[in-house]
Write a protein that holds these residues in place. Sequence first.
Motif, PDB file in Angstrom:
ATOM      1  N   ARG A  60       0.831  -1.207   0.000  1.00 50.58           N
ATOM      2  CA  ARG A  60       0.000   0.000   0.000  1.00 50.58           C
ATOM      3  C   ARG A  60       0.867   1.259   0.000  1.00 50.58           C
ATOM      4  O   ARG A  60       0.552   2.249  -0.667  1.00 50.58           O
ATOM      5  CB  ARG A  60      -0.922   0.000   1.206  1.00 50.58           C
ATOM      6  N   PHE A  61       1.966   1.211   0.751  1.00 50.21           N
ATOM      7  CA  PHE A  61       2.880   2.340   0.845  1.00 50.21           C
ATOM      8  C   PHE A  61       3.475   2.660  -0.528  1.00 50.21           C
ATOM      9  O   PHE A  61       3.513   3.826  -0.957  1.00 50.21           O
ATOM     10  CB  PHE A  61       3.999   2.015   1.846  1.00 50.21           C
ATOM     11  N   HIS A  62       3.918   1.618  -1.245  1.00 49.08           N
ATOM     12  CA  HIS A  62       4.527   1.837  -2.561  1.00 49.08           C
ATOM     13  C   HIS A  62       3.501   2.383  -3.569  1.00 49.08           C
ATOM     14  O   HIS A  62       3.805   3.294  -4.338  1.00 49.08           O
ATOM     15  CB  HIS A  62       5.121   0.535  -3.090  1.00 49.08           C
ATOM     16  N   ILE A  63       2.300   1.821  -3.558  1.00 50.96           N
ATOM     17  CA  ILE A  63       1.273   2.284  -4.501  1.00 50.96           C
ATOM     18  C   ILE A  63       0.844   3.705  -4.167  1.00 50.96           C
ATOM     19  O   ILE A  63       0.628   4.533  -5.065  1.00 50.96           O
ATOM     20  CB  ILE A  63       0.074   1.315  -4.517  1.00 50.96           C
ATOM     21  N   HIS A  64       0.745   4.010  -2.877  1.00 51.30           N
ATOM     22  CA  HIS A  64       0.396   5.373  -2.475  1.00 51.30           C
ATOM     23  C   HIS A  64       1.479   6.354  -2.916  1.00 51.30           C
ATOM     24  O   HIS A  64       1.180   7.444  -3.443  1.00 51.30           O
ATOM     25  CB  HIS A  64       0.212   5.443  -0.963  1.00 51.30           C
ATOM     26  N   ASN A  65       2.742   5.991  -2.723  1.00 52.87           N
ATOM     27  CA  ASN A  65       3.836   6.868  -3.144  1.00 52.87           C
ATOM     28  C   ASN A  65       3.793   7.106  -4.650  1.00 52.87           C
ATOM     29  O   ASN A  65       4.014   8.221  -5.135  1.00 52.87           O
ATOM     30  CB  ASN A  65       5.184   6.250  -2.761  1.00 52.87           C
ATOM     31  N   ALA A  66       3.504   6.036  -5.397  1.00 51.97           N
ATOM     32  CA  ALA A  66       3.427   6.175  -6.854  1.00 51.97           C
ATOM     33  C   ALA A  66       2.298   7.126  -7.247  1.00 51.97           C
ATOM     34  O   ALA A  66       2.457   7.958  -8.146  1.00 51.97           O
ATOM     35  CB  ALA A  66       3.218   4.805  -7.491  1.00 51.97           C
ATOM     36  N   SER A  67       1.158   7.015  -6.572  1.00 50.81           N
ATOM     37  CA  SER A  67       0.024   7.892  -6.893  1.00 50.81           C
ATOM     38  C   SER A  67       0.358   9.351  -6.615  1.00 50.81           C
ATOM     39  O   SER A  67      -0.042  10.247  -7.368  1.00 50.81           O
ATOM     40  CB  SER A  67      -1.221   7.468  -6.113  1.00 50.81           C
ATOM     41  N   MET A  68       1.106   9.606  -5.550  1.00 48.39           N
ATOM     42  CA  MET A  68       1.501  10.977  -5.222  1.00 48.39           C
ATOM     43  C   MET A  68       2.464  11.522  -6.279  1.00 48.39           C
ATOM     44  O   MET A  68       2.341  12.674  -6.715  1.00 48.39           O
ATOM     45  CB  MET A  68       2.169  11.021  -3.840  1.00 48.39           C
ATOM     46  N   LYS A  69       3.407  10.699  -6.701  1.00 50.38           N
ATOM     47  CA  LYS A  69       4.365  11.140  -7.705  1.00 50.38           C
ATOM     48  C   LYS A  69       3.696  11.424  -9.049  1.00 50.38           C
ATOM     49  O   LYS A  69       4.100  12.332  -9.778  1.00 50.38           O
ATOM     50  CB  LYS A  69       5.451  10.075  -7.896  1.00 50.38           C
ATOM     51  N   LEU A  70       2.677  10.638  -9.370  1.00 53.77           N
ATOM     52  CA  LEU A  70       2.004  10.776 -10.657  1.00 53.77           C
ATOM     53  C   LEU A  70       0.804  11.714 -10.599  1.00 53.77           C
ATOM     54  O   LEU A  70       0.095  11.876 -11.590  1.00 53.77           O
ATOM     55  CB  LEU A  70       1.561   9.398 -11.169  1.00 53.77           C
ATOM     56  N   ASN A  71       0.571  12.299  -9.426  1.00 49.95           N
ATOM     57  CA  ASN A  71      -0.558  13.220  -9.263  1.00 49.95           C
ATOM     58  C   ASN A  71      -1.873  12.544  -9.656  1.00 49.95           C
ATOM     59  O   ASN A  71      -2.717  13.109 -10.349  1.00 49.95           O
ATOM     60  CB  ASN A  71      -0.341  14.482 -10.104  1.00 49.95           C
ATOM     61  N   ALA A  72      -2.027  11.298  -9.200  1.00 50.20           N
ATOM     62  CA  ALA A  72      -3.218  10.505  -9.513  1.00 50.20           C
ATOM     63  C   ALA A  72      -4.176  10.523  -8.315  1.00 50.20           C
ATOM     64  O   ALA A  72      -3.749  10.605  -7.166  1.00 50.20           O
ATOM     65  CB  ALA A  72      -2.834   9.071  -9.845  1.00 50.20           C
ATOM     66  N   VAL A  73      -5.474  10.417  -8.616  1.00 46.14           N
ATOM     67  CA  VAL A  73      -6.473  10.521  -7.551  1.00 46.14           C
ATOM     68  C   VAL A  73      -6.880   9.163  -6.988  1.00 46.14           C
ATOM     69  O   VAL A  73      -7.491   9.104  -5.929  1.00 46.14           O
ATOM     70  CB  VAL A  73      -7.729  11.275  -8.049  1.00 46.14           C
ATOM     71  N   ASN A  74      -6.576   8.079  -7.691  1.00 39.19           N
ATOM     72  CA  ASN A  74      -6.933   6.761  -7.176  1.00 39.19           C
ATOM     73  C   ASN A  74      -6.027   5.699  -7.811  1.00 39.19           C
ATOM     74  O   ASN A  74      -5.162   6.006  -8.641  1.00 39.19           O
ATOM     75  CB  ASN A  74      -8.420   6.438  -7.430  1.00 39.19           C
ATOM     76  N   ARG A  75      -6.255   4.452  -7.418  1.00 36.90           N
ATOM     77  CA  ARG A  75      -5.412   3.338  -7.887  1.00 36.90           C
ATOM     78  C   ARG A  75      -5.485   3.173  -9.405  1.00 36.90           C
ATOM     79  O   ARG A  75      -4.461   2.987 -10.078  1.00 36.90           O
ATOM     80  CB  ARG A  75      -5.886   2.056  -7.185  1.00 36.90           C
ATOM     81  N   SER A  76      -6.693   3.255  -9.962  1.00 37.70           N
ATOM     82  CA  SER A  76      -6.861   3.060 -11.401  1.00 37.70           C
ATOM     83  C   SER A  76      -6.114   4.120 -12.204  1.00 37.70           C
ATOM     84  O   SER A  76      -5.455   3.813 -13.200  1.00 37.70           O
ATOM     85  CB  SER A  76      -8.349   3.076 -11.768  1.00 37.70           C
TER      86      SER A  76
END
Length: 256
Positions: free
Chosen positions: A224-240
């Motif tokens: 979850r930590f890695h996916i959350h970090n990726a979303s922050m870096k990519l300025n994404a609002v959710n997992r999809s």
Amino acid sequence: MRVLSVESIDQVRIGGPADVRRAAEALHAIALGCGMRAAPAHDIADKRTPVDADGNILANDVFGWNDEKVWWRNSRIALDSPITSACRFESEPFWVNANGFHTRQPNHYLNAIDLTNFETRAMTRAAIVVPVHLPFGQIGAVSFNPLDPTVTELDDEFLAHGDAFGIYARTFIASYVHAMGSVQALPPGSRLSKREVECLRWAAIGKTDLEISMIMGRSRATVRFHIHNASMKLNAVNRSQTVFKAAQLGYISLNS
């Protein structure tokens, strides 16, 4: 039509907002020289069309689309027009009329596009079209439409000018988006780590956090930590959206 050269390409290149109108006028002149009128769209999913530094709509002020029923006033053209549909499945210039799409290389996806009531839905009887595929999935397009509204066959014009239109259109649209984009699609300097990419690769094929943790030999919290970090870096609002943006940037593939 003028000879294709670095100088003529630079005429339609935009370095900043102040260059937009000058570049649009150059593209307009190139199209007119071939008996065509250009219709530019920087994003086929956006109801707005390119504007100059003062907010004036180029389709009206420069390219001469000022009739009552012009394409840029049709808010449903992105959904209704077979031309915009084709731009999602083709990246090279093509020409189209009510009888079908005409490309240099076969594209069976275009054959499935509904051409019923073509003239009304496309708002033209025939056009040479240049799709412009941009970073982060954005698609722009420039269509070149005959000044003579009775013309429906563009084979000769496509062979003579299609490739050159492609270079001019891509240069104009790509530099317009770069110069006028007020919000960056991705924060500068962002780079996904090896672990973030690995987690997103498994997420892309439908694995849950628990399944990914078992595959990678890490805790679910770590995944979850890695996916959350990726979303922050990519300025994404959710997992999809995180998975989608990672694919657009070439970190992962959605075809596996």
